[in-house]
Write a protein that holds these residues in place. Structure first.
Motif, PDB file in Angstrom:
ATOM      1  N   HIS A  42       0.841  -1.204   0.000  1.00 28.24           N
ATOM      2  CA  HIS A  42       0.000   0.000   0.000  1.00 28.24           C
ATOM      3  C   HIS A  42       0.876   1.255   0.000  1.00 28.24           C
ATOM      4  O   HIS A  42       0.616   2.220  -0.734  1.00 28.24           O
ATOM      5  N   GLN A  46       1.188   4.134  -2.949  1.00 28.48           N
ATOM      6  CA  GLN A  46       1.060   5.565  -2.685  1.00 28.48           C
ATOM      7  C   GLN A  46       2.257   6.324  -3.273  1.00 28.48           C
ATOM      8  O   GLN A  46       2.099   7.381  -3.883  1.00 28.48           O
ATOM      9  N   GLU A 298      -4.829   6.127  -7.257  1.00 25.85           N
ATOM     10  CA  GLU A 298      -5.487   6.897  -6.204  1.00 25.85           C
ATOM     11  C   GLU A 298      -5.402   8.396  -6.470  1.00 25.85           C
ATOM     12  O   GLU A 298      -6.327   9.152  -6.157  1.00 25.85           O
ATOM     13  N   SER A 299      -4.309   8.832  -7.047  1.00 24.48           N
ATOM     14  CA  SER A 299      -4.177  10.266  -7.330  1.00 24.48           C
ATOM     15  C   SER A 299      -5.241  10.731  -8.313  1.00 24.48           C
ATOM     16  O   SER A 299      -5.748  11.853  -8.212  1.00 24.48           O
ATOM     17  N   LEU A 301      -8.277   9.288  -8.648  1.00 20.68           N
ATOM     18  CA  LEU A 301      -9.531   9.312  -7.893  1.00 20.68           C
ATOM     19  C   LEU A 301      -9.663  10.620  -7.120  1.00 20.68           C
ATOM     20  O   LEU A 301     -10.732  11.230  -7.048  1.00 20.68           O
ATOM     21  N   THR A 302      -8.538  11.051  -6.538  1.00 22.99           N
ATOM     22  CA  THR A 302      -8.538  12.298  -5.760  1.00 22.99           C
ATOM     23  C   THR A 302      -8.746  13.506  -6.663  1.00 22.99           C
ATOM     24  O   THR A 302      -9.540  14.406  -6.345  1.00 22.99           O
ATOM     25  N   THR A 307     -14.142  10.195  -4.658  1.00 23.30           N
ATOM     26  CA  THR A 307     -14.531   9.742  -3.321  1.00 23.30           C
ATOM     27  C   THR A 307     -15.534  10.675  -2.655  1.00 23.30           C
ATOM     28  O   THR A 307     -16.143  10.309  -1.657  1.00 23.30           O
ATOM     29  N   SER A 332      -7.818  -1.455  -3.610  1.00 19.01           N
ATOM     30  CA  SER A 332      -7.632  -0.355  -4.546  1.00 19.01           C
ATOM     31  C   SER A 332      -8.695   0.724  -4.382  1.00 19.01           C
ATOM     32  O   SER A 332      -8.505   1.856  -4.823  1.00 19.01           O
ATOM     33  N   PRO A 335      -9.655   4.411  -0.783  1.00 16.27           N
ATOM     34  CA  PRO A 335      -9.925   5.850  -0.639  1.00 16.27           C
ATOM     35  C   PRO A 335     -11.403   6.183  -0.460  1.00 16.27           C
ATOM     36  O   PRO A 335     -11.753   7.213   0.113  1.00 16.27           O
TER      37      PRO A 335
END
Length: 581
Positions: A42, A46, A298-299, A301-302, A307, A332, A335
């Protein structure tokens, strides 16, 4: 390159622990080792996401979020947790997770029900302990305006829709509308009027989502459905968004891909702005199937505020979820603080499965128990489980199992989830609700009491009769030897054998003709005429026509006194000159 470096670093950490001196540095037990490895992966993920983000910033390639969306941090949950007044999490058998919300999916893009059937159906859902309905109207909703030309000729009226929603409310069932907003828009895009809105002109599935005309159409669908549902209470709205197989073909999408920086980001751009529209205009929590964004960084998604604007619904209808929905899928999506799951009780065992096969779906739910018990700890809330009942694989596909055929399956699946363990053929609550022994393996029972039970009996009897006929037609010595294609076309066979064969033809034909009559009567009580005709045409007509043709050929042969002199067989058949004398 950074990714491989980080992976090598991770593996070296694991190797160090494995080779540690047991006298000075105890080796971690296997479960602790898995936890440490999971944490390190994880962290590496990141770092990789941050590296990619820095590279985009350096090259001025950072994707843009939807306009007007504020950067609001999610606050961690604190204090006692609950869902709908019940303490969360709900655990049985010590540690097995049971979803508080258990909602059944009604898919109206095939086999839509007459309005008077819903009340009995909702009462049955109450008896099973279901808490709500995921209602997918598709072309059965009475859209007005530009969409009016696309709706089904049997579409409900607004009064019908309100009657259905009021019945659900009377039975204390929460209703969540599902409107597809990305793929699975065949019901619109198949038409000439809307063909120009296809993402790929060859395939009427995905809408050219970046075009303003398309987005206006999507908003219109959402607004019309939401306007009716709000009258009866609407906390959630499901925007679909699964299986968008064609992306990056129409001009508007290609242009937007250039702005966003790639195919994955343009999908996030569309899903996010659609969810934001629904959330801000209708004051609901938005849900979306996970498969089009479950693999992104994840970046991203942000950046697209995913989210903040929606909650993902992770779906899999397989018997072994470890293969098709691995634990990494949940990680995955960490978030997202809140997630849902989706299993199936019908319409997910092959597009032409039309009879009961409970164990496939029961195993799916047994696997979901394991998945949920592991996954819920990774999120603030595992919001609930949708138990889907697909009518077709898509709008252009054949009808799958009709609802009554799998209502006993639904009962056993719900009981399995509530028990938190495999029940191994023992389903006392289902037996009580169905008022018959719950049949969990292949086959069926007579005398059960649930909505549409005669359809359940007749369809499964039909399947058994068809299997018996296929066994006879595939293997019988005399049937294949003396009532062949040649015998049928040229009326050339031994009447001694045919007289015997015709008795077996009647033996298989008569019950199927009876089933057709009775099935039409029962189906017409629940379904519109087209569903009745489509089901019988798809699943019964071939056997009926074959047997009737064989019987007619046998009768001609038995009446003949003389036969052709050889040679007489011609292929290809030339027409009248080759007909029987």
């Amino acid at each position: 390159m950074l990714y491989f470096t980080l992976m090598l670093f991770t593996l070296s950490l694991v190797a160090t622990q494995l080779t540690a001196d047991s006298g000075n540095q105890p080796i971690n037990p296997p479960n602790e080792m898995r936890f440490n490895l999971h944490n390190q992966l994880h962290i590496n993920r990141q770092k990789l996401a941050e590296f990619n983000r820095e590279e985009r910033l350096r090259t001025n390639d950072e994707p843009r979020g939807p306009q007007g969306m504020r950067d609001v941090a999610l606050q961690p949950a604190s204090g006692p947790k609950s869902i709908d007044g019940q303490t969360y999490p709900k655990l049985v058998n010590g540690d097995k997770f049971v979803p508080i919300r258990k909602m059944v999916h009604l898919d109206l893009k095939g086999g839509a029900y007459k309005v008077n059937f819903f009340n009995d159906l909702f009462a049955f859902f109450n008896n099973l302990g279901l808490t709500g309905i995921l209602l997918e109207w598709e072309d059965m909703f009475p859209y007005t305006g530009k969409l009016a030309s696309a709706i089904n000729g049997n579409a409900y009226s607004i009064q019908d829709v309100e009657t259905i929603l009021q019945a659900a409310k009377d039975h204390r069932l929460e209703v969540i509308p599902l409107v597809q907003t990305f793929g699975h828009l065949e019901w619109i895009l198949k038409l000439d009027e809307f063909k120009h809105l296809r993402e790929n002109q060859r395939y009427p599935q995905v809408i050219c989502f970046a075009a303003q005309e398309s987005f206006d159409l999507i908003k219109d669908m959402v607004d019309q459905v939401a306007a009716v549902h709000k009258k009866f209470g609407m906390q959630f709205f499901h925007m679909g968004a699964d299986e968008a197989f064609q992306v990056g073909f129409c001009n508007a999408t290609i242009k937007q891909m250039g702005v966003e920086g790639g195919k994955e980001r343009v999908m996030l751009w569309h899903i996010s702005r659609t969810a934001e529209y629904i959330k801000s205009n209708h004051g609901v929590t938005v849900l979306a199937w996970h498969d089009m964004f479950g693999h992104v960084m994840e970046s991203d998604l942000t950046t697209y505020r995913m989210t903040e604007v929606l909650e993902p619904v992770l779906w899999s209808y397989a018997e072994d979820l470890e293969q098709y929905l691995p634990y990494s899928s949940w990680l995955s999506l960490k978030p997202f603080r809140r997630v849902w799951g989706s299993s199936a009780f019908k319409g997910a065992d092959g597009p032409m499965r039309y009879h009961s096969n409970p164990m496939h779906y029961i195993r799916n739910h047994e696997s979901w128990i394991t998945q949920m018990t592991r996954a819920y700890k990774e999120f603030d809330y595992f919001q609930g489980l949708f138990i889907t009942g697909w009518s077709r694989y898509d709008h252009l596909a054949v009808l799958a199992e009709l609802l009554p055929v799998n209502l006993p399956t639904l009962a056993m699946c719900v009981e399995t989830i509530d028990a938190g363990r495999p029940l191994r053929g023992q389903y006392p609550r289902s037996t009580e609700v169905l008022r018959c022994n719950a049949k969990f393996d292949l086959g069926y029972n007579y005398g059960c009491q649930f909505p549409g039970r005669k359809i359940y009996e007749l369809v499964n009897e039909m399947y058994a009769q068809q299997q018996a006929f296929r066994k006879y037609s595939d293997g019988d010595f005399e049937y294949n030897g003396w009532l062949s294609k040649t015998a049928e076309k040229y009326s050339f066979s031994s009447p001694m054998y045919v007289e015997k064969i015709v008795q077996f033809v009647d033996y298989h034909l008569n019950p199927l003709e009876r089933i057709e009559r009775e099935l039409r009567t029962e189906l017409n009580k629940i379904y519109f005429e087209e569903t009745v005709d489509e089901f019988i045409y798809t699943y019964l007509s071939d056997d009926l026509e074959l047997l009737r043709k064989k019987k007619a050929a046998a009768q001609v042969i038995m009446e003949k006194q003389t036969y052709h002199k050889r040679p007489f067989v011609k292929y290809p058949y030339q027409g009248a000159a080759e007909s029987n004398p």
